[in-house]
Design a protein around this motif. Structure first.
Motif, mmCIF file in Angstrom:
data_model
loop_
_atom_site.group_PDB
_atom_site.id
_atom_site.type_symbol
_atom_site.label_atom_id
_atom_site.label_comp_id
_atom_site.label_asym_id
_atom_site.label_seq_id
_atom_site.Cartn_x
_atom_site.Cartn_y
_atom_site.Cartn_z
ATOM 1 N N LEU A 554 1.067 -1.337 0.234
ATOM 2 C CA LEU A 554 -0.011 -0.263 0.583
ATOM 3 C C LEU A 554 0.947 0.964 -0.028
ATOM 4 C CD1 LEU A 554 -3.007 -0.965 2.870
ATOM 5 C CD2 LEU A 554 -3.007 -1.581 0.052
ATOM 6 N N LYS A 555 0.396 2.469 -0.528
ATOM 7 C CA LYS A 555 0.474 3.423 -0.914
ATOM 8 C C LYS A 555 -0.456 4.463 0.423
ATOM 9 C CE LYS A 555 2.917 5.334 -3.993
ATOM 10 N NZ LYS A 555 3.379 5.994 -5.568
ATOM 11 N N ILE A 556 0.416 5.548 1.087
ATOM 12 C CA ILE A 556 -0.112 5.393 3.354
ATOM 13 C C ILE A 556 0.409 7.126 3.118
ATOM 14 C CG2 ILE A 556 -1.282 5.558 4.973
ATOM 15 C CD1 ILE A 556 -1.055 2.245 4.654
ATOM 16 N N ALA A 557 -0.095 8.135 2.551
ATOM 17 C CA ALA A 557 0.417 9.017 2.699
ATOM 18 C C ALA A 557 -0.161 9.993 4.389
ATOM 19 C CB ALA A 557 -0.485 10.789 1.640
ATOM 20 N N VAL A 558 0.939 10.531 4.875
ATOM 21 C CA VAL A 558 0.241 11.186 6.953
ATOM 22 C C VAL A 558 0.791 12.804 6.470
ATOM 23 C CG1 VAL A 558 0.736 10.909 8.665
ATOM 24 C CG2 VAL A 558 0.918 8.840 7.660
ATOM 25 N N MET A 559 -0.561 14.070 6.370
ATOM 26 C CA MET A 559 0.608 15.065 6.167
ATOM 27 C C MET A 559 -0.538 15.379 7.365
ATOM 28 S SD MET A 559 0.929 14.105 3.195
ATOM 29 C CE MET A 559 1.331 15.882 2.161
ATOM 30 N N GLY A 560 0.662 16.813 8.045
ATOM 31 C CA GLY A 560 0.131 17.891 8.543
ATOM 32 C C GLY A 560 -1.059 18.453 8.486
ATOM 33 N N CYS A 561 -0.884 19.001 6.943
ATOM 34 C CA CYS A 561 -2.253 19.733 6.573
ATOM 35 C C CYS A 561 -2.253 20.043 5.496
ATOM 36 C CB CYS A 561 -1.353 21.029 6.996
ATOM 37 S SG CYS A 561 -0.695 22.251 5.789
ATOM 38 N N ILE A 562 -3.611 20.455 4.668
ATOM 39 C CA ILE A 562 -4.199 20.430 3.621
ATOM 40 C C ILE A 562 -2.874 21.564 2.111
ATOM 41 C CG2 ILE A 562 -5.217 22.494 3.464
ATOM 42 C CD1 ILE A 562 -6.282 18.777 2.123
ATOM 43 N N ALA A 570 -1.683 12.175 -4.816
ATOM 44 C CA ALA A 570 -2.389 11.340 -6.253
ATOM 45 C C ALA A 570 -1.958 10.114 -6.201
ATOM 46 C CB ALA A 570 -1.747 12.821 -7.486
ATOM 47 N N ASP A 571 -1.319 9.634 -6.007
ATOM 48 C CA ASP A 571 -1.137 8.243 -6.197
ATOM 49 C C ASP A 571 -0.864 7.324 -5.114
ATOM 50 O OD1 ASP A 571 1.184 9.100 -5.557
ATOM 51 O OD2 ASP A 571 2.655 8.173 -7.544
ATOM 52 N N ALA A 572 -1.099 7.822 -4.464
ATOM 53 C CA ALA A 572 -1.429 7.354 -3.126
ATOM 54 C C ALA A 572 -2.731 6.481 -2.860
ATOM 55 C CB ALA A 572 -1.175 7.870 -1.489
ATOM 56 N N ASP A 573 -2.608 4.910 -1.876
ATOM 57 C CA ASP A 573 -3.791 4.277 -2.235
ATOM 58 C C ASP A 573 -5.266 4.702 -0.576
ATOM 59 O OD1 ASP A 573 -3.315 2.088 -3.632
ATOM 60 O OD2 ASP A 573 -1.415 2.472 -2.164
ATOM 61 N N TYR A 574 -3.994 5.738 0.416
ATOM 62 C CA TYR A 574 -5.178 6.374 1.227
ATOM 63 C C TYR A 574 -4.014 7.574 1.878
ATOM 64 C CZ TYR A 574 -7.644 1.907 0.983
ATOM 65 O OH TYR A 574 -7.715 0.935 0.488
ATOM 66 N N GLY A 575 -4.743 8.395 2.290
ATOM 67 C CA GLY A 575 -4.488 9.300 3.139
ATOM 68 C C GLY A 575 -5.013 10.164 4.318
ATOM 69 N N TYR A 587 -8.497 10.277 3.452
ATOM 70 C CA TYR A 587 -8.665 10.357 1.471
ATOM 71 C C TYR A 587 -8.699 8.863 1.208
ATOM 72 C CZ TYR A 587 -8.174 14.919 1.064
ATOM 73 O OH TYR A 587 -8.519 16.628 1.065
ATOM 74 N N ARG A 588 -9.460 8.487 -0.147
ATOM 75 C CA ARG A 588 -8.583 7.240 -0.763
ATOM 76 C C ARG A 588 -8.516 7.809 -2.070
ATOM 77 N NH1 ARG A 588 -13.662 3.905 -0.249
ATOM 78 N NH2 ARG A 588 -13.019 2.367 1.008
ATOM 79 N N ASN A 589 -7.528 7.399 -2.757
ATOM 80 C CA ASN A 589 -7.391 7.950 -4.076
ATOM 81 C C ASN A 589 -7.317 9.621 -3.727
ATOM 82 O OD1 ASN A 589 -6.398 5.045 -4.960
ATOM 83 N ND2 ASN A 589 -8.813 5.020 -5.765
ATOM 84 N N LYS A 590 -7.848 9.763 -4.692
ATOM 85 C CA LYS A 590 -7.178 11.811 -3.942
ATOM 86 C C LYS A 590 -8.781 12.207 -3.342
ATOM 87 C CE LYS A 590 -5.381 12.283 -9.166
ATOM 88 N NZ LYS A 590 -5.024 12.737 -10.257
ATOM 89 N N GLU A 591 -10.000 11.031 -3.396
ATOM 90 C CA GLU A 591 -10.680 11.932 -3.322
ATOM 91 C C GLU A 591 -11.292 12.175 -1.370
ATOM 92 O OE1 GLU A 591 -13.383 13.218 -5.052
ATOM 93 O OE2 GLU A 591 -12.223 12.389 -6.479
ATOM 94 N N LEU A 609 -10.982 1.569 6.477
ATOM 95 C CA LEU A 609 -11.744 2.356 5.568
ATOM 96 C C LEU A 609 -10.668 1.478 4.025
ATOM 97 C CD1 LEU A 609 -12.061 4.711 3.127
ATOM 98 C CD2 LEU A 609 -10.412 5.698 3.701
ATOM 99 N N ILE A 610 -9.253 1.095 4.865
ATOM 100 C CA ILE A 610 -8.746 0.031 4.074
ATOM 101 C C ILE A 610 -9.235 -0.901 3.835
ATOM 102 C CG2 ILE A 610 -6.407 -1.290 3.832
ATOM 103 C CD1 ILE A 610 -5.265 0.805 5.564
ATOM 104 N N GLU A 611 -10.070 -1.672 4.881
ATOM 105 C CA GLU A 611 -10.436 -3.151 4.873
ATOM 106 C C GLU A 611 -11.755 -2.604 4.007
ATOM 107 O OE1 GLU A 611 -10.370 -4.524 9.084
ATOM 108 O OE2 GLU A 611 -8.407 -5.118 9.189
#
Length: 613
Positions: A554-562, A570-575, A587-591, A609-611
């Motif tokens: 999986l590619k998971i993004a963990v971001m401090g802010c927007i 953009a190419d992460a599975d989950y955010g 987020y799932r993908n870009k949404e 969400l992942i499951e």
């Protein structure tokens, strides 16, 4: 005109000199190392304490703080005043997003202002027509020109810093989410600056994907050269993560550019406290300096032309030999260059998804012991040893004496006779490119060029770690490998084990994953955190890694802010993105699929969400 004059001879890109509070960037000045506070700017005491600590560290020369609102401009002023009262003169950079008036105010208070073309004074309109696009350009100039004049008046430097994750809708609509879009996003600001005769600007083009970051920087330098501009570059891989992986990802992007003479200041962006960013940044810079202090690669046939496209990835065409080359997944191989005490235990017990494809040994008993484990991997021994079930490897001089063909590895370097090699091959060989010269990138490019002109399409594994001082080894090997893989050259990597087979086997997998060539585990894109981060980022990243370790690739993004969140994801599975005090959006993908989740429940909701696919 390309981005550099030579693929094999080092020459630093000659840039303007930019003055940042007395620290000179560009020209013949050393590569400068910088970092960014992860404290809230409103917490003046904590920010001053952090900058004070950084000022006492060897190597840290510039520090950045976030200034999101007009209220924070006042805090910035207090921070600067207290630092000067303490005798601390380290330049402070204000990081500004969205509000042009904040940038204007900061330019009067600090040594440098960073603005992001993706969100500076934009209406965030898609601009579908040329008229709409040009009208928005006029809005940009109307807001940017006053900032230049204030900077000129106060001697303040500017950083035009675009991020792959925060391109404006206007740029995205015309250029897409591409390096070309990143370059144009910067260039329209630089053209304004040039018209106004203002050169005190540093540029950055960052991405969480080192390949995108490298290609964008190359393309920018090419365009600047064409338009007679010489602005210095700030290098960094944004949201690189933490630990050795984060350091390797940074080395991949930063090193690949420094080796070509591009880059004047660097930041290693880690999801760790800023003081931990300094050592790896210095290590990358020191290695880059070490490798250019030796003599240049001397070739009997002189220069080599651009035989591949350095701005767009295309894997070198090769024939498949067994499971090597062609369309096969790139190979992970390790070379036991010590007594090999741990290799049998490692091979016996390592998980299938972490098992290297090939192990090279120089000990017949080790080869037999590895074979006896019954694991599905290939074992290679020197050609003088004939052990059933193994694949021989030949050094070039020995191979040149062979009279018959067989499935084997052939080790070549810069001095191999590739014209002769082309007459010796039977089509059953896998080449190992193992350059001895200090500038590995130059040597590997030369080797691949020789294969190209002699029409040799056999698979090639690269071995980048010969004669590299051990103090530089890990990040150096990553950078040298990535510089070549990003150009589409190479069908796998071979690393010396150096007494730690588990570490260097994992590094080989990681190098291929960093270059997006072979995905073998989860990838975590995590930002360093700053004053805009409203939750404990470092603890959360560790918690998410632990909670998601049972999943694969999986590619998971963990971001401090927007600010960069949706784009870098953009190419992460989950955010997992900070959305306010104690609030998280998922987020799932870009949404975005869940908004404003309480922080204490957010990791559990991410797992659901992942499951719930």
């Amino acid at each position: 005109m390309e981005y550099i004059d030579s693929l094999i001879k080092y020459k630093r890109f000659e840039t303007y000199k930019v003055n940042v509070g007395g620290v000179k960037i560009g020209g013949e000045n050393p590569i400068r190392v910088q970092t960014m506070c992860n404290t809230s700017t409103a917490d003046v005491e904590a920010t001053v304490k952090q900058i004070t600590k950084l000022s006492e560290m060897q190597g840290c020369e510039i520090v950045r703080v976030t200034v999101p609102t007009m209220k924070d401009v006042g805090y910035l002023k207090d921070i600067k005043r207290i630092l000067l009262d303490k005798g601390i003169t380290m330049p402070v950079v204000a990081d500004v997003h969205f509000l042009a008036q904040v940038a204007l105010a900061c330019a009067e208070q600090t040594d440098k202002v960073r603005i992001n073309p993706g969100n500076f004074c934009h209406h965030d309109l898609p601009c579908f027509t040329k008229e709409e696009y040009d009208n928005e350009a006029a809005v940009i100039e109307k807001n940017f020109a006053p900032l230049i004049e204030i900077c000129r008046k106060h001697g303040t430097a500017l950083r035009i810093g675009t991020n792959h994750g925060s391109l404006s809708k206007r740029i995205l609509n015309r250029f897409g989410d591409t390096p070309e879009g990143m370059v144009e996003s910067v260039m329209e600001f630089l053209r304004i600056a040039k018209r106004l005769n203002f050169n005190n600007i540093v540029i950055s083009l960052k991405s969480s994907n080192p390949s995108v970051m490298v290609k964008a920087a190359r393309l920018l330098v090419k365009v600047m050269r064409q338009e007679n501009m010489n602005f210095p570059l700030h290098l960094g891989v944004t949201e690189a993560g933490e630990g050795l992986e984060g350091r390797m990802k940074s080395a991949a992007g930063i090193g690949a550019l420094l080796f070509d003479g591009i880059g004047d200041t660097v930041r290693v962006s880690l999801t760790e406290n800023p003081e931990y960013e300094i050592a790896p940044a210095m290590e990358i810079c020191r290695y880059a300096l070490w490798r250019i202090q030796g003599k240049q690669l001397e070739l009997s046939d002189g220069e080599i032309p651009f035989f591949y496209n350095p701005y767009s990835y295309k894997r070198r065409e090769s024939i498949a030999v067994g499971n090597f080359g062609g369309t096969n997944v790139p190979t992970v191989a390790i070379w036991v260059n010590d007594e090999g005490k741990d290799i049998v235990d490692f091979v016996s017990n390592v998980n299938e998804d972490k098992l290297p494809d090939v192990v090279f040994v120089n000990n017949e008993q080790l080869a037999r012991d590895i074979l006896n484990t019954g694991r599905k991997l290939k074992v290679s021994v020197e050609s003088e040893s004939k052990i059933a079930g193994t694949i021989p490897y030949y050094h070039y001089k020995t191979f040149a004496q062979k009279k018959s063909g067989e499935f084997c590895f052939v080790i070549v370097d810069e001095k191999s006779d590739f014209k002769q090699l082309s007459t010796l091959l039977f089509g059953h060989e896998i080449l190992i490119a193992a350059p001895k010269f200090g500038n590995k990138t130059a040597s590997l490019r030369y080797i691949f060029y020789q294969l190209h002109v002699n029409n040799i399409k056999l698979p090639v594994l690269i071995k980048p770690d010969e004669n590299i001082p051990q103090e530089y080894n890990d990040l150096a090997v990553t950078a040298e490998s990535s510089a070549v893989f990003i150009d589409g050259l190479g069908d796998g990597v071979v690393l010396n084990t150096n007494g730690d087979v588990e570490k260097y086997s994992a590094m080989a997998f990681d190098i291929l994953q960093i270059c997006r060539l072979r995905i073998s585990k989860n990838e975590y894109i995590s930002c360093p955190g700053c004053g805009r981060t409203l939750y404990d980022l470092q603890t959360t990243v560790k918690k998410i890694k632990n909670a998601t370790s049972k999943y694969k690739n999986l590619k998971i993004a963990v971001m401090g802010c927007i600010v960069n969140g949706p784009g870098e994801m953009a190419d992460a599975d989950y955010g997992y993105v900070g959305a306010g005090v104690g609030k998280i959006s998922l987020y799932r993908n870009k949404e975005v699929v869940k908004r404003g989740i309480p922080e204490e429940n957010a990791v559990e909701e991410l797992i659901k969400l992942i499951e719930d696919k």
